[in-house]
Write an enzyme that holds these catalytic residues in place. Structure first.
Site, PDB file in Angstrom:
ATOM      1  N   ASP A  53       6.267 -12.302 -16.710  1.00 29.74           N
ATOM      2  CA  ASP A  53       6.974 -11.463 -17.670  1.00 29.74           C
ATOM      3  C   ASP A  53       7.597 -12.286 -18.787  1.00 29.74           C
ATOM      4  O   ASP A  53       7.714 -13.515 -18.691  1.00 29.74           O
ATOM      5  CB  ASP A  53       8.077 -10.671 -16.958  1.00 29.74           C
ATOM      6  N   TYR A 111       7.155 -19.357  -5.915  1.00 29.87           N
ATOM      7  CA  TYR A 111       8.085 -19.126  -7.021  1.00 29.87           C
ATOM      8  C   TYR A 111       9.439 -19.754  -6.698  1.00 29.87           C
ATOM      9  O   TYR A 111       9.832 -19.818  -5.528  1.00 29.87           O
ATOM     10  CB  TYR A 111       8.313 -17.637  -7.261  1.00 29.87           C
TER      11      TYR A 111
END
EC number: 5.4.99.12
Length: 247
Positions: A53, A111
């Site tokens: 994003d 992540y």
């Protein structure tokens, strides 16, 4: 036809995310494709392991593209890093088998999310962490992490609406490491739904600060209702560290 694999590092602060947008040149994919098209003198489209994003960073995004260009890999990576903006870097480049696909062949991802946990914000960490001033119960958050590890339907912890595709994912590791006021969360799993890491982070923070109960996790797994989970934390604290493939 050659198949080229790229390992990419980028600071997502000033970009609208990974995916190319028709009316904007402020995407990671768009910037790399434009340079590749120029240096190979042919239209290039790259395939990423997944979208990130706006504002999200990467240390190890993977992409691949097909080309008839005979350009040496050493020349290709040198040209890419010369002409790309300084906040996008090609770390590695290699020729891979024709069937390799950066997205479909991915078997897992890692992540990191960074939290600045102090009443006073940091001038230096503001683009790379989320400033959260509430006091946190880390023992309770560790317990919440253990509840999230394993195979579950995570649709209630994502921004997805109803979908025909499976929303079951497996989290293999979810850990917390304190580095002074900087708190490092690590997520490793076989895949993550849209905004899943950011919503899991928001849920962990609200449990840690007492806004939500520990039982909220079990309730969201049962109800599959997004609004019952925690907030979606900002993107600037999120890094795609690594994409895993079978040998």
């Amino acid at each position: 036809m050659r198949n080229i694999k790229l390992t990419i590092e980028y600071d997502g602060t000033r970009y609208l995310g990974w995916q190319r947008l028709g009316d904007s040149d402020k995407t990671i994919q768009g910037k790399i494709e434009n340079i590749l098209t120029q240096i190979t003198r042919s239209k290039i489209e790259i395939i990423g392991s997944g979208r990130t994003d706006a504002g999200t960073h990467a240390r190890g995004q993977i992409a691949n593209f097909k080309t008839d260009s005979k350009m040496a890999l050493s020349e290709m990576i040198e040209s890419l890093n010369r002409y790309l903006p300084q906040d996008i870097v090609i770390k590695e480049i290699e020729e891979v088998p024709e069937r390799f696909h950066a997205r479909y062949n991915a078997k897992g991802k890692k992540y990191s999310y960074y939290l600045w946990n102090n009443a006073i914000p940091s001038a230096f960490e503001r683009h790379y962490s989320f400033h959260y001033s509430e006091e946190l119960d880390f023992e309770l958050m560790d317990e919440a992490c253990r509840k999230l590890i394993g195979t579950h339907d995570f649709i209630g912890f994502s921004s997805l609406k109803k979908t025909k595709k499976s929303t079951t994912r497996t989290i293999n590791e979810l850990s917390i490491q304190k580095e002074g006021d900087l708190i490092h969360f690590t997520f490793i799993g076989d895949g993550f739904l849209h905004k899943m890491v950011r919503i899991l982070m928001g849920t962990l923070l609200e449990i840690g600060s007492g806004t939500l109960k520990l039982e909220t996790i079990d309730e969201v797994f049962k109800s599959k209702i997004r609004s019952e989970a925690g907030m979606t934390v900002p993107a600037q604290g999120l890094f795609l560290d690594e994409v895993y493939y079978r040998d």
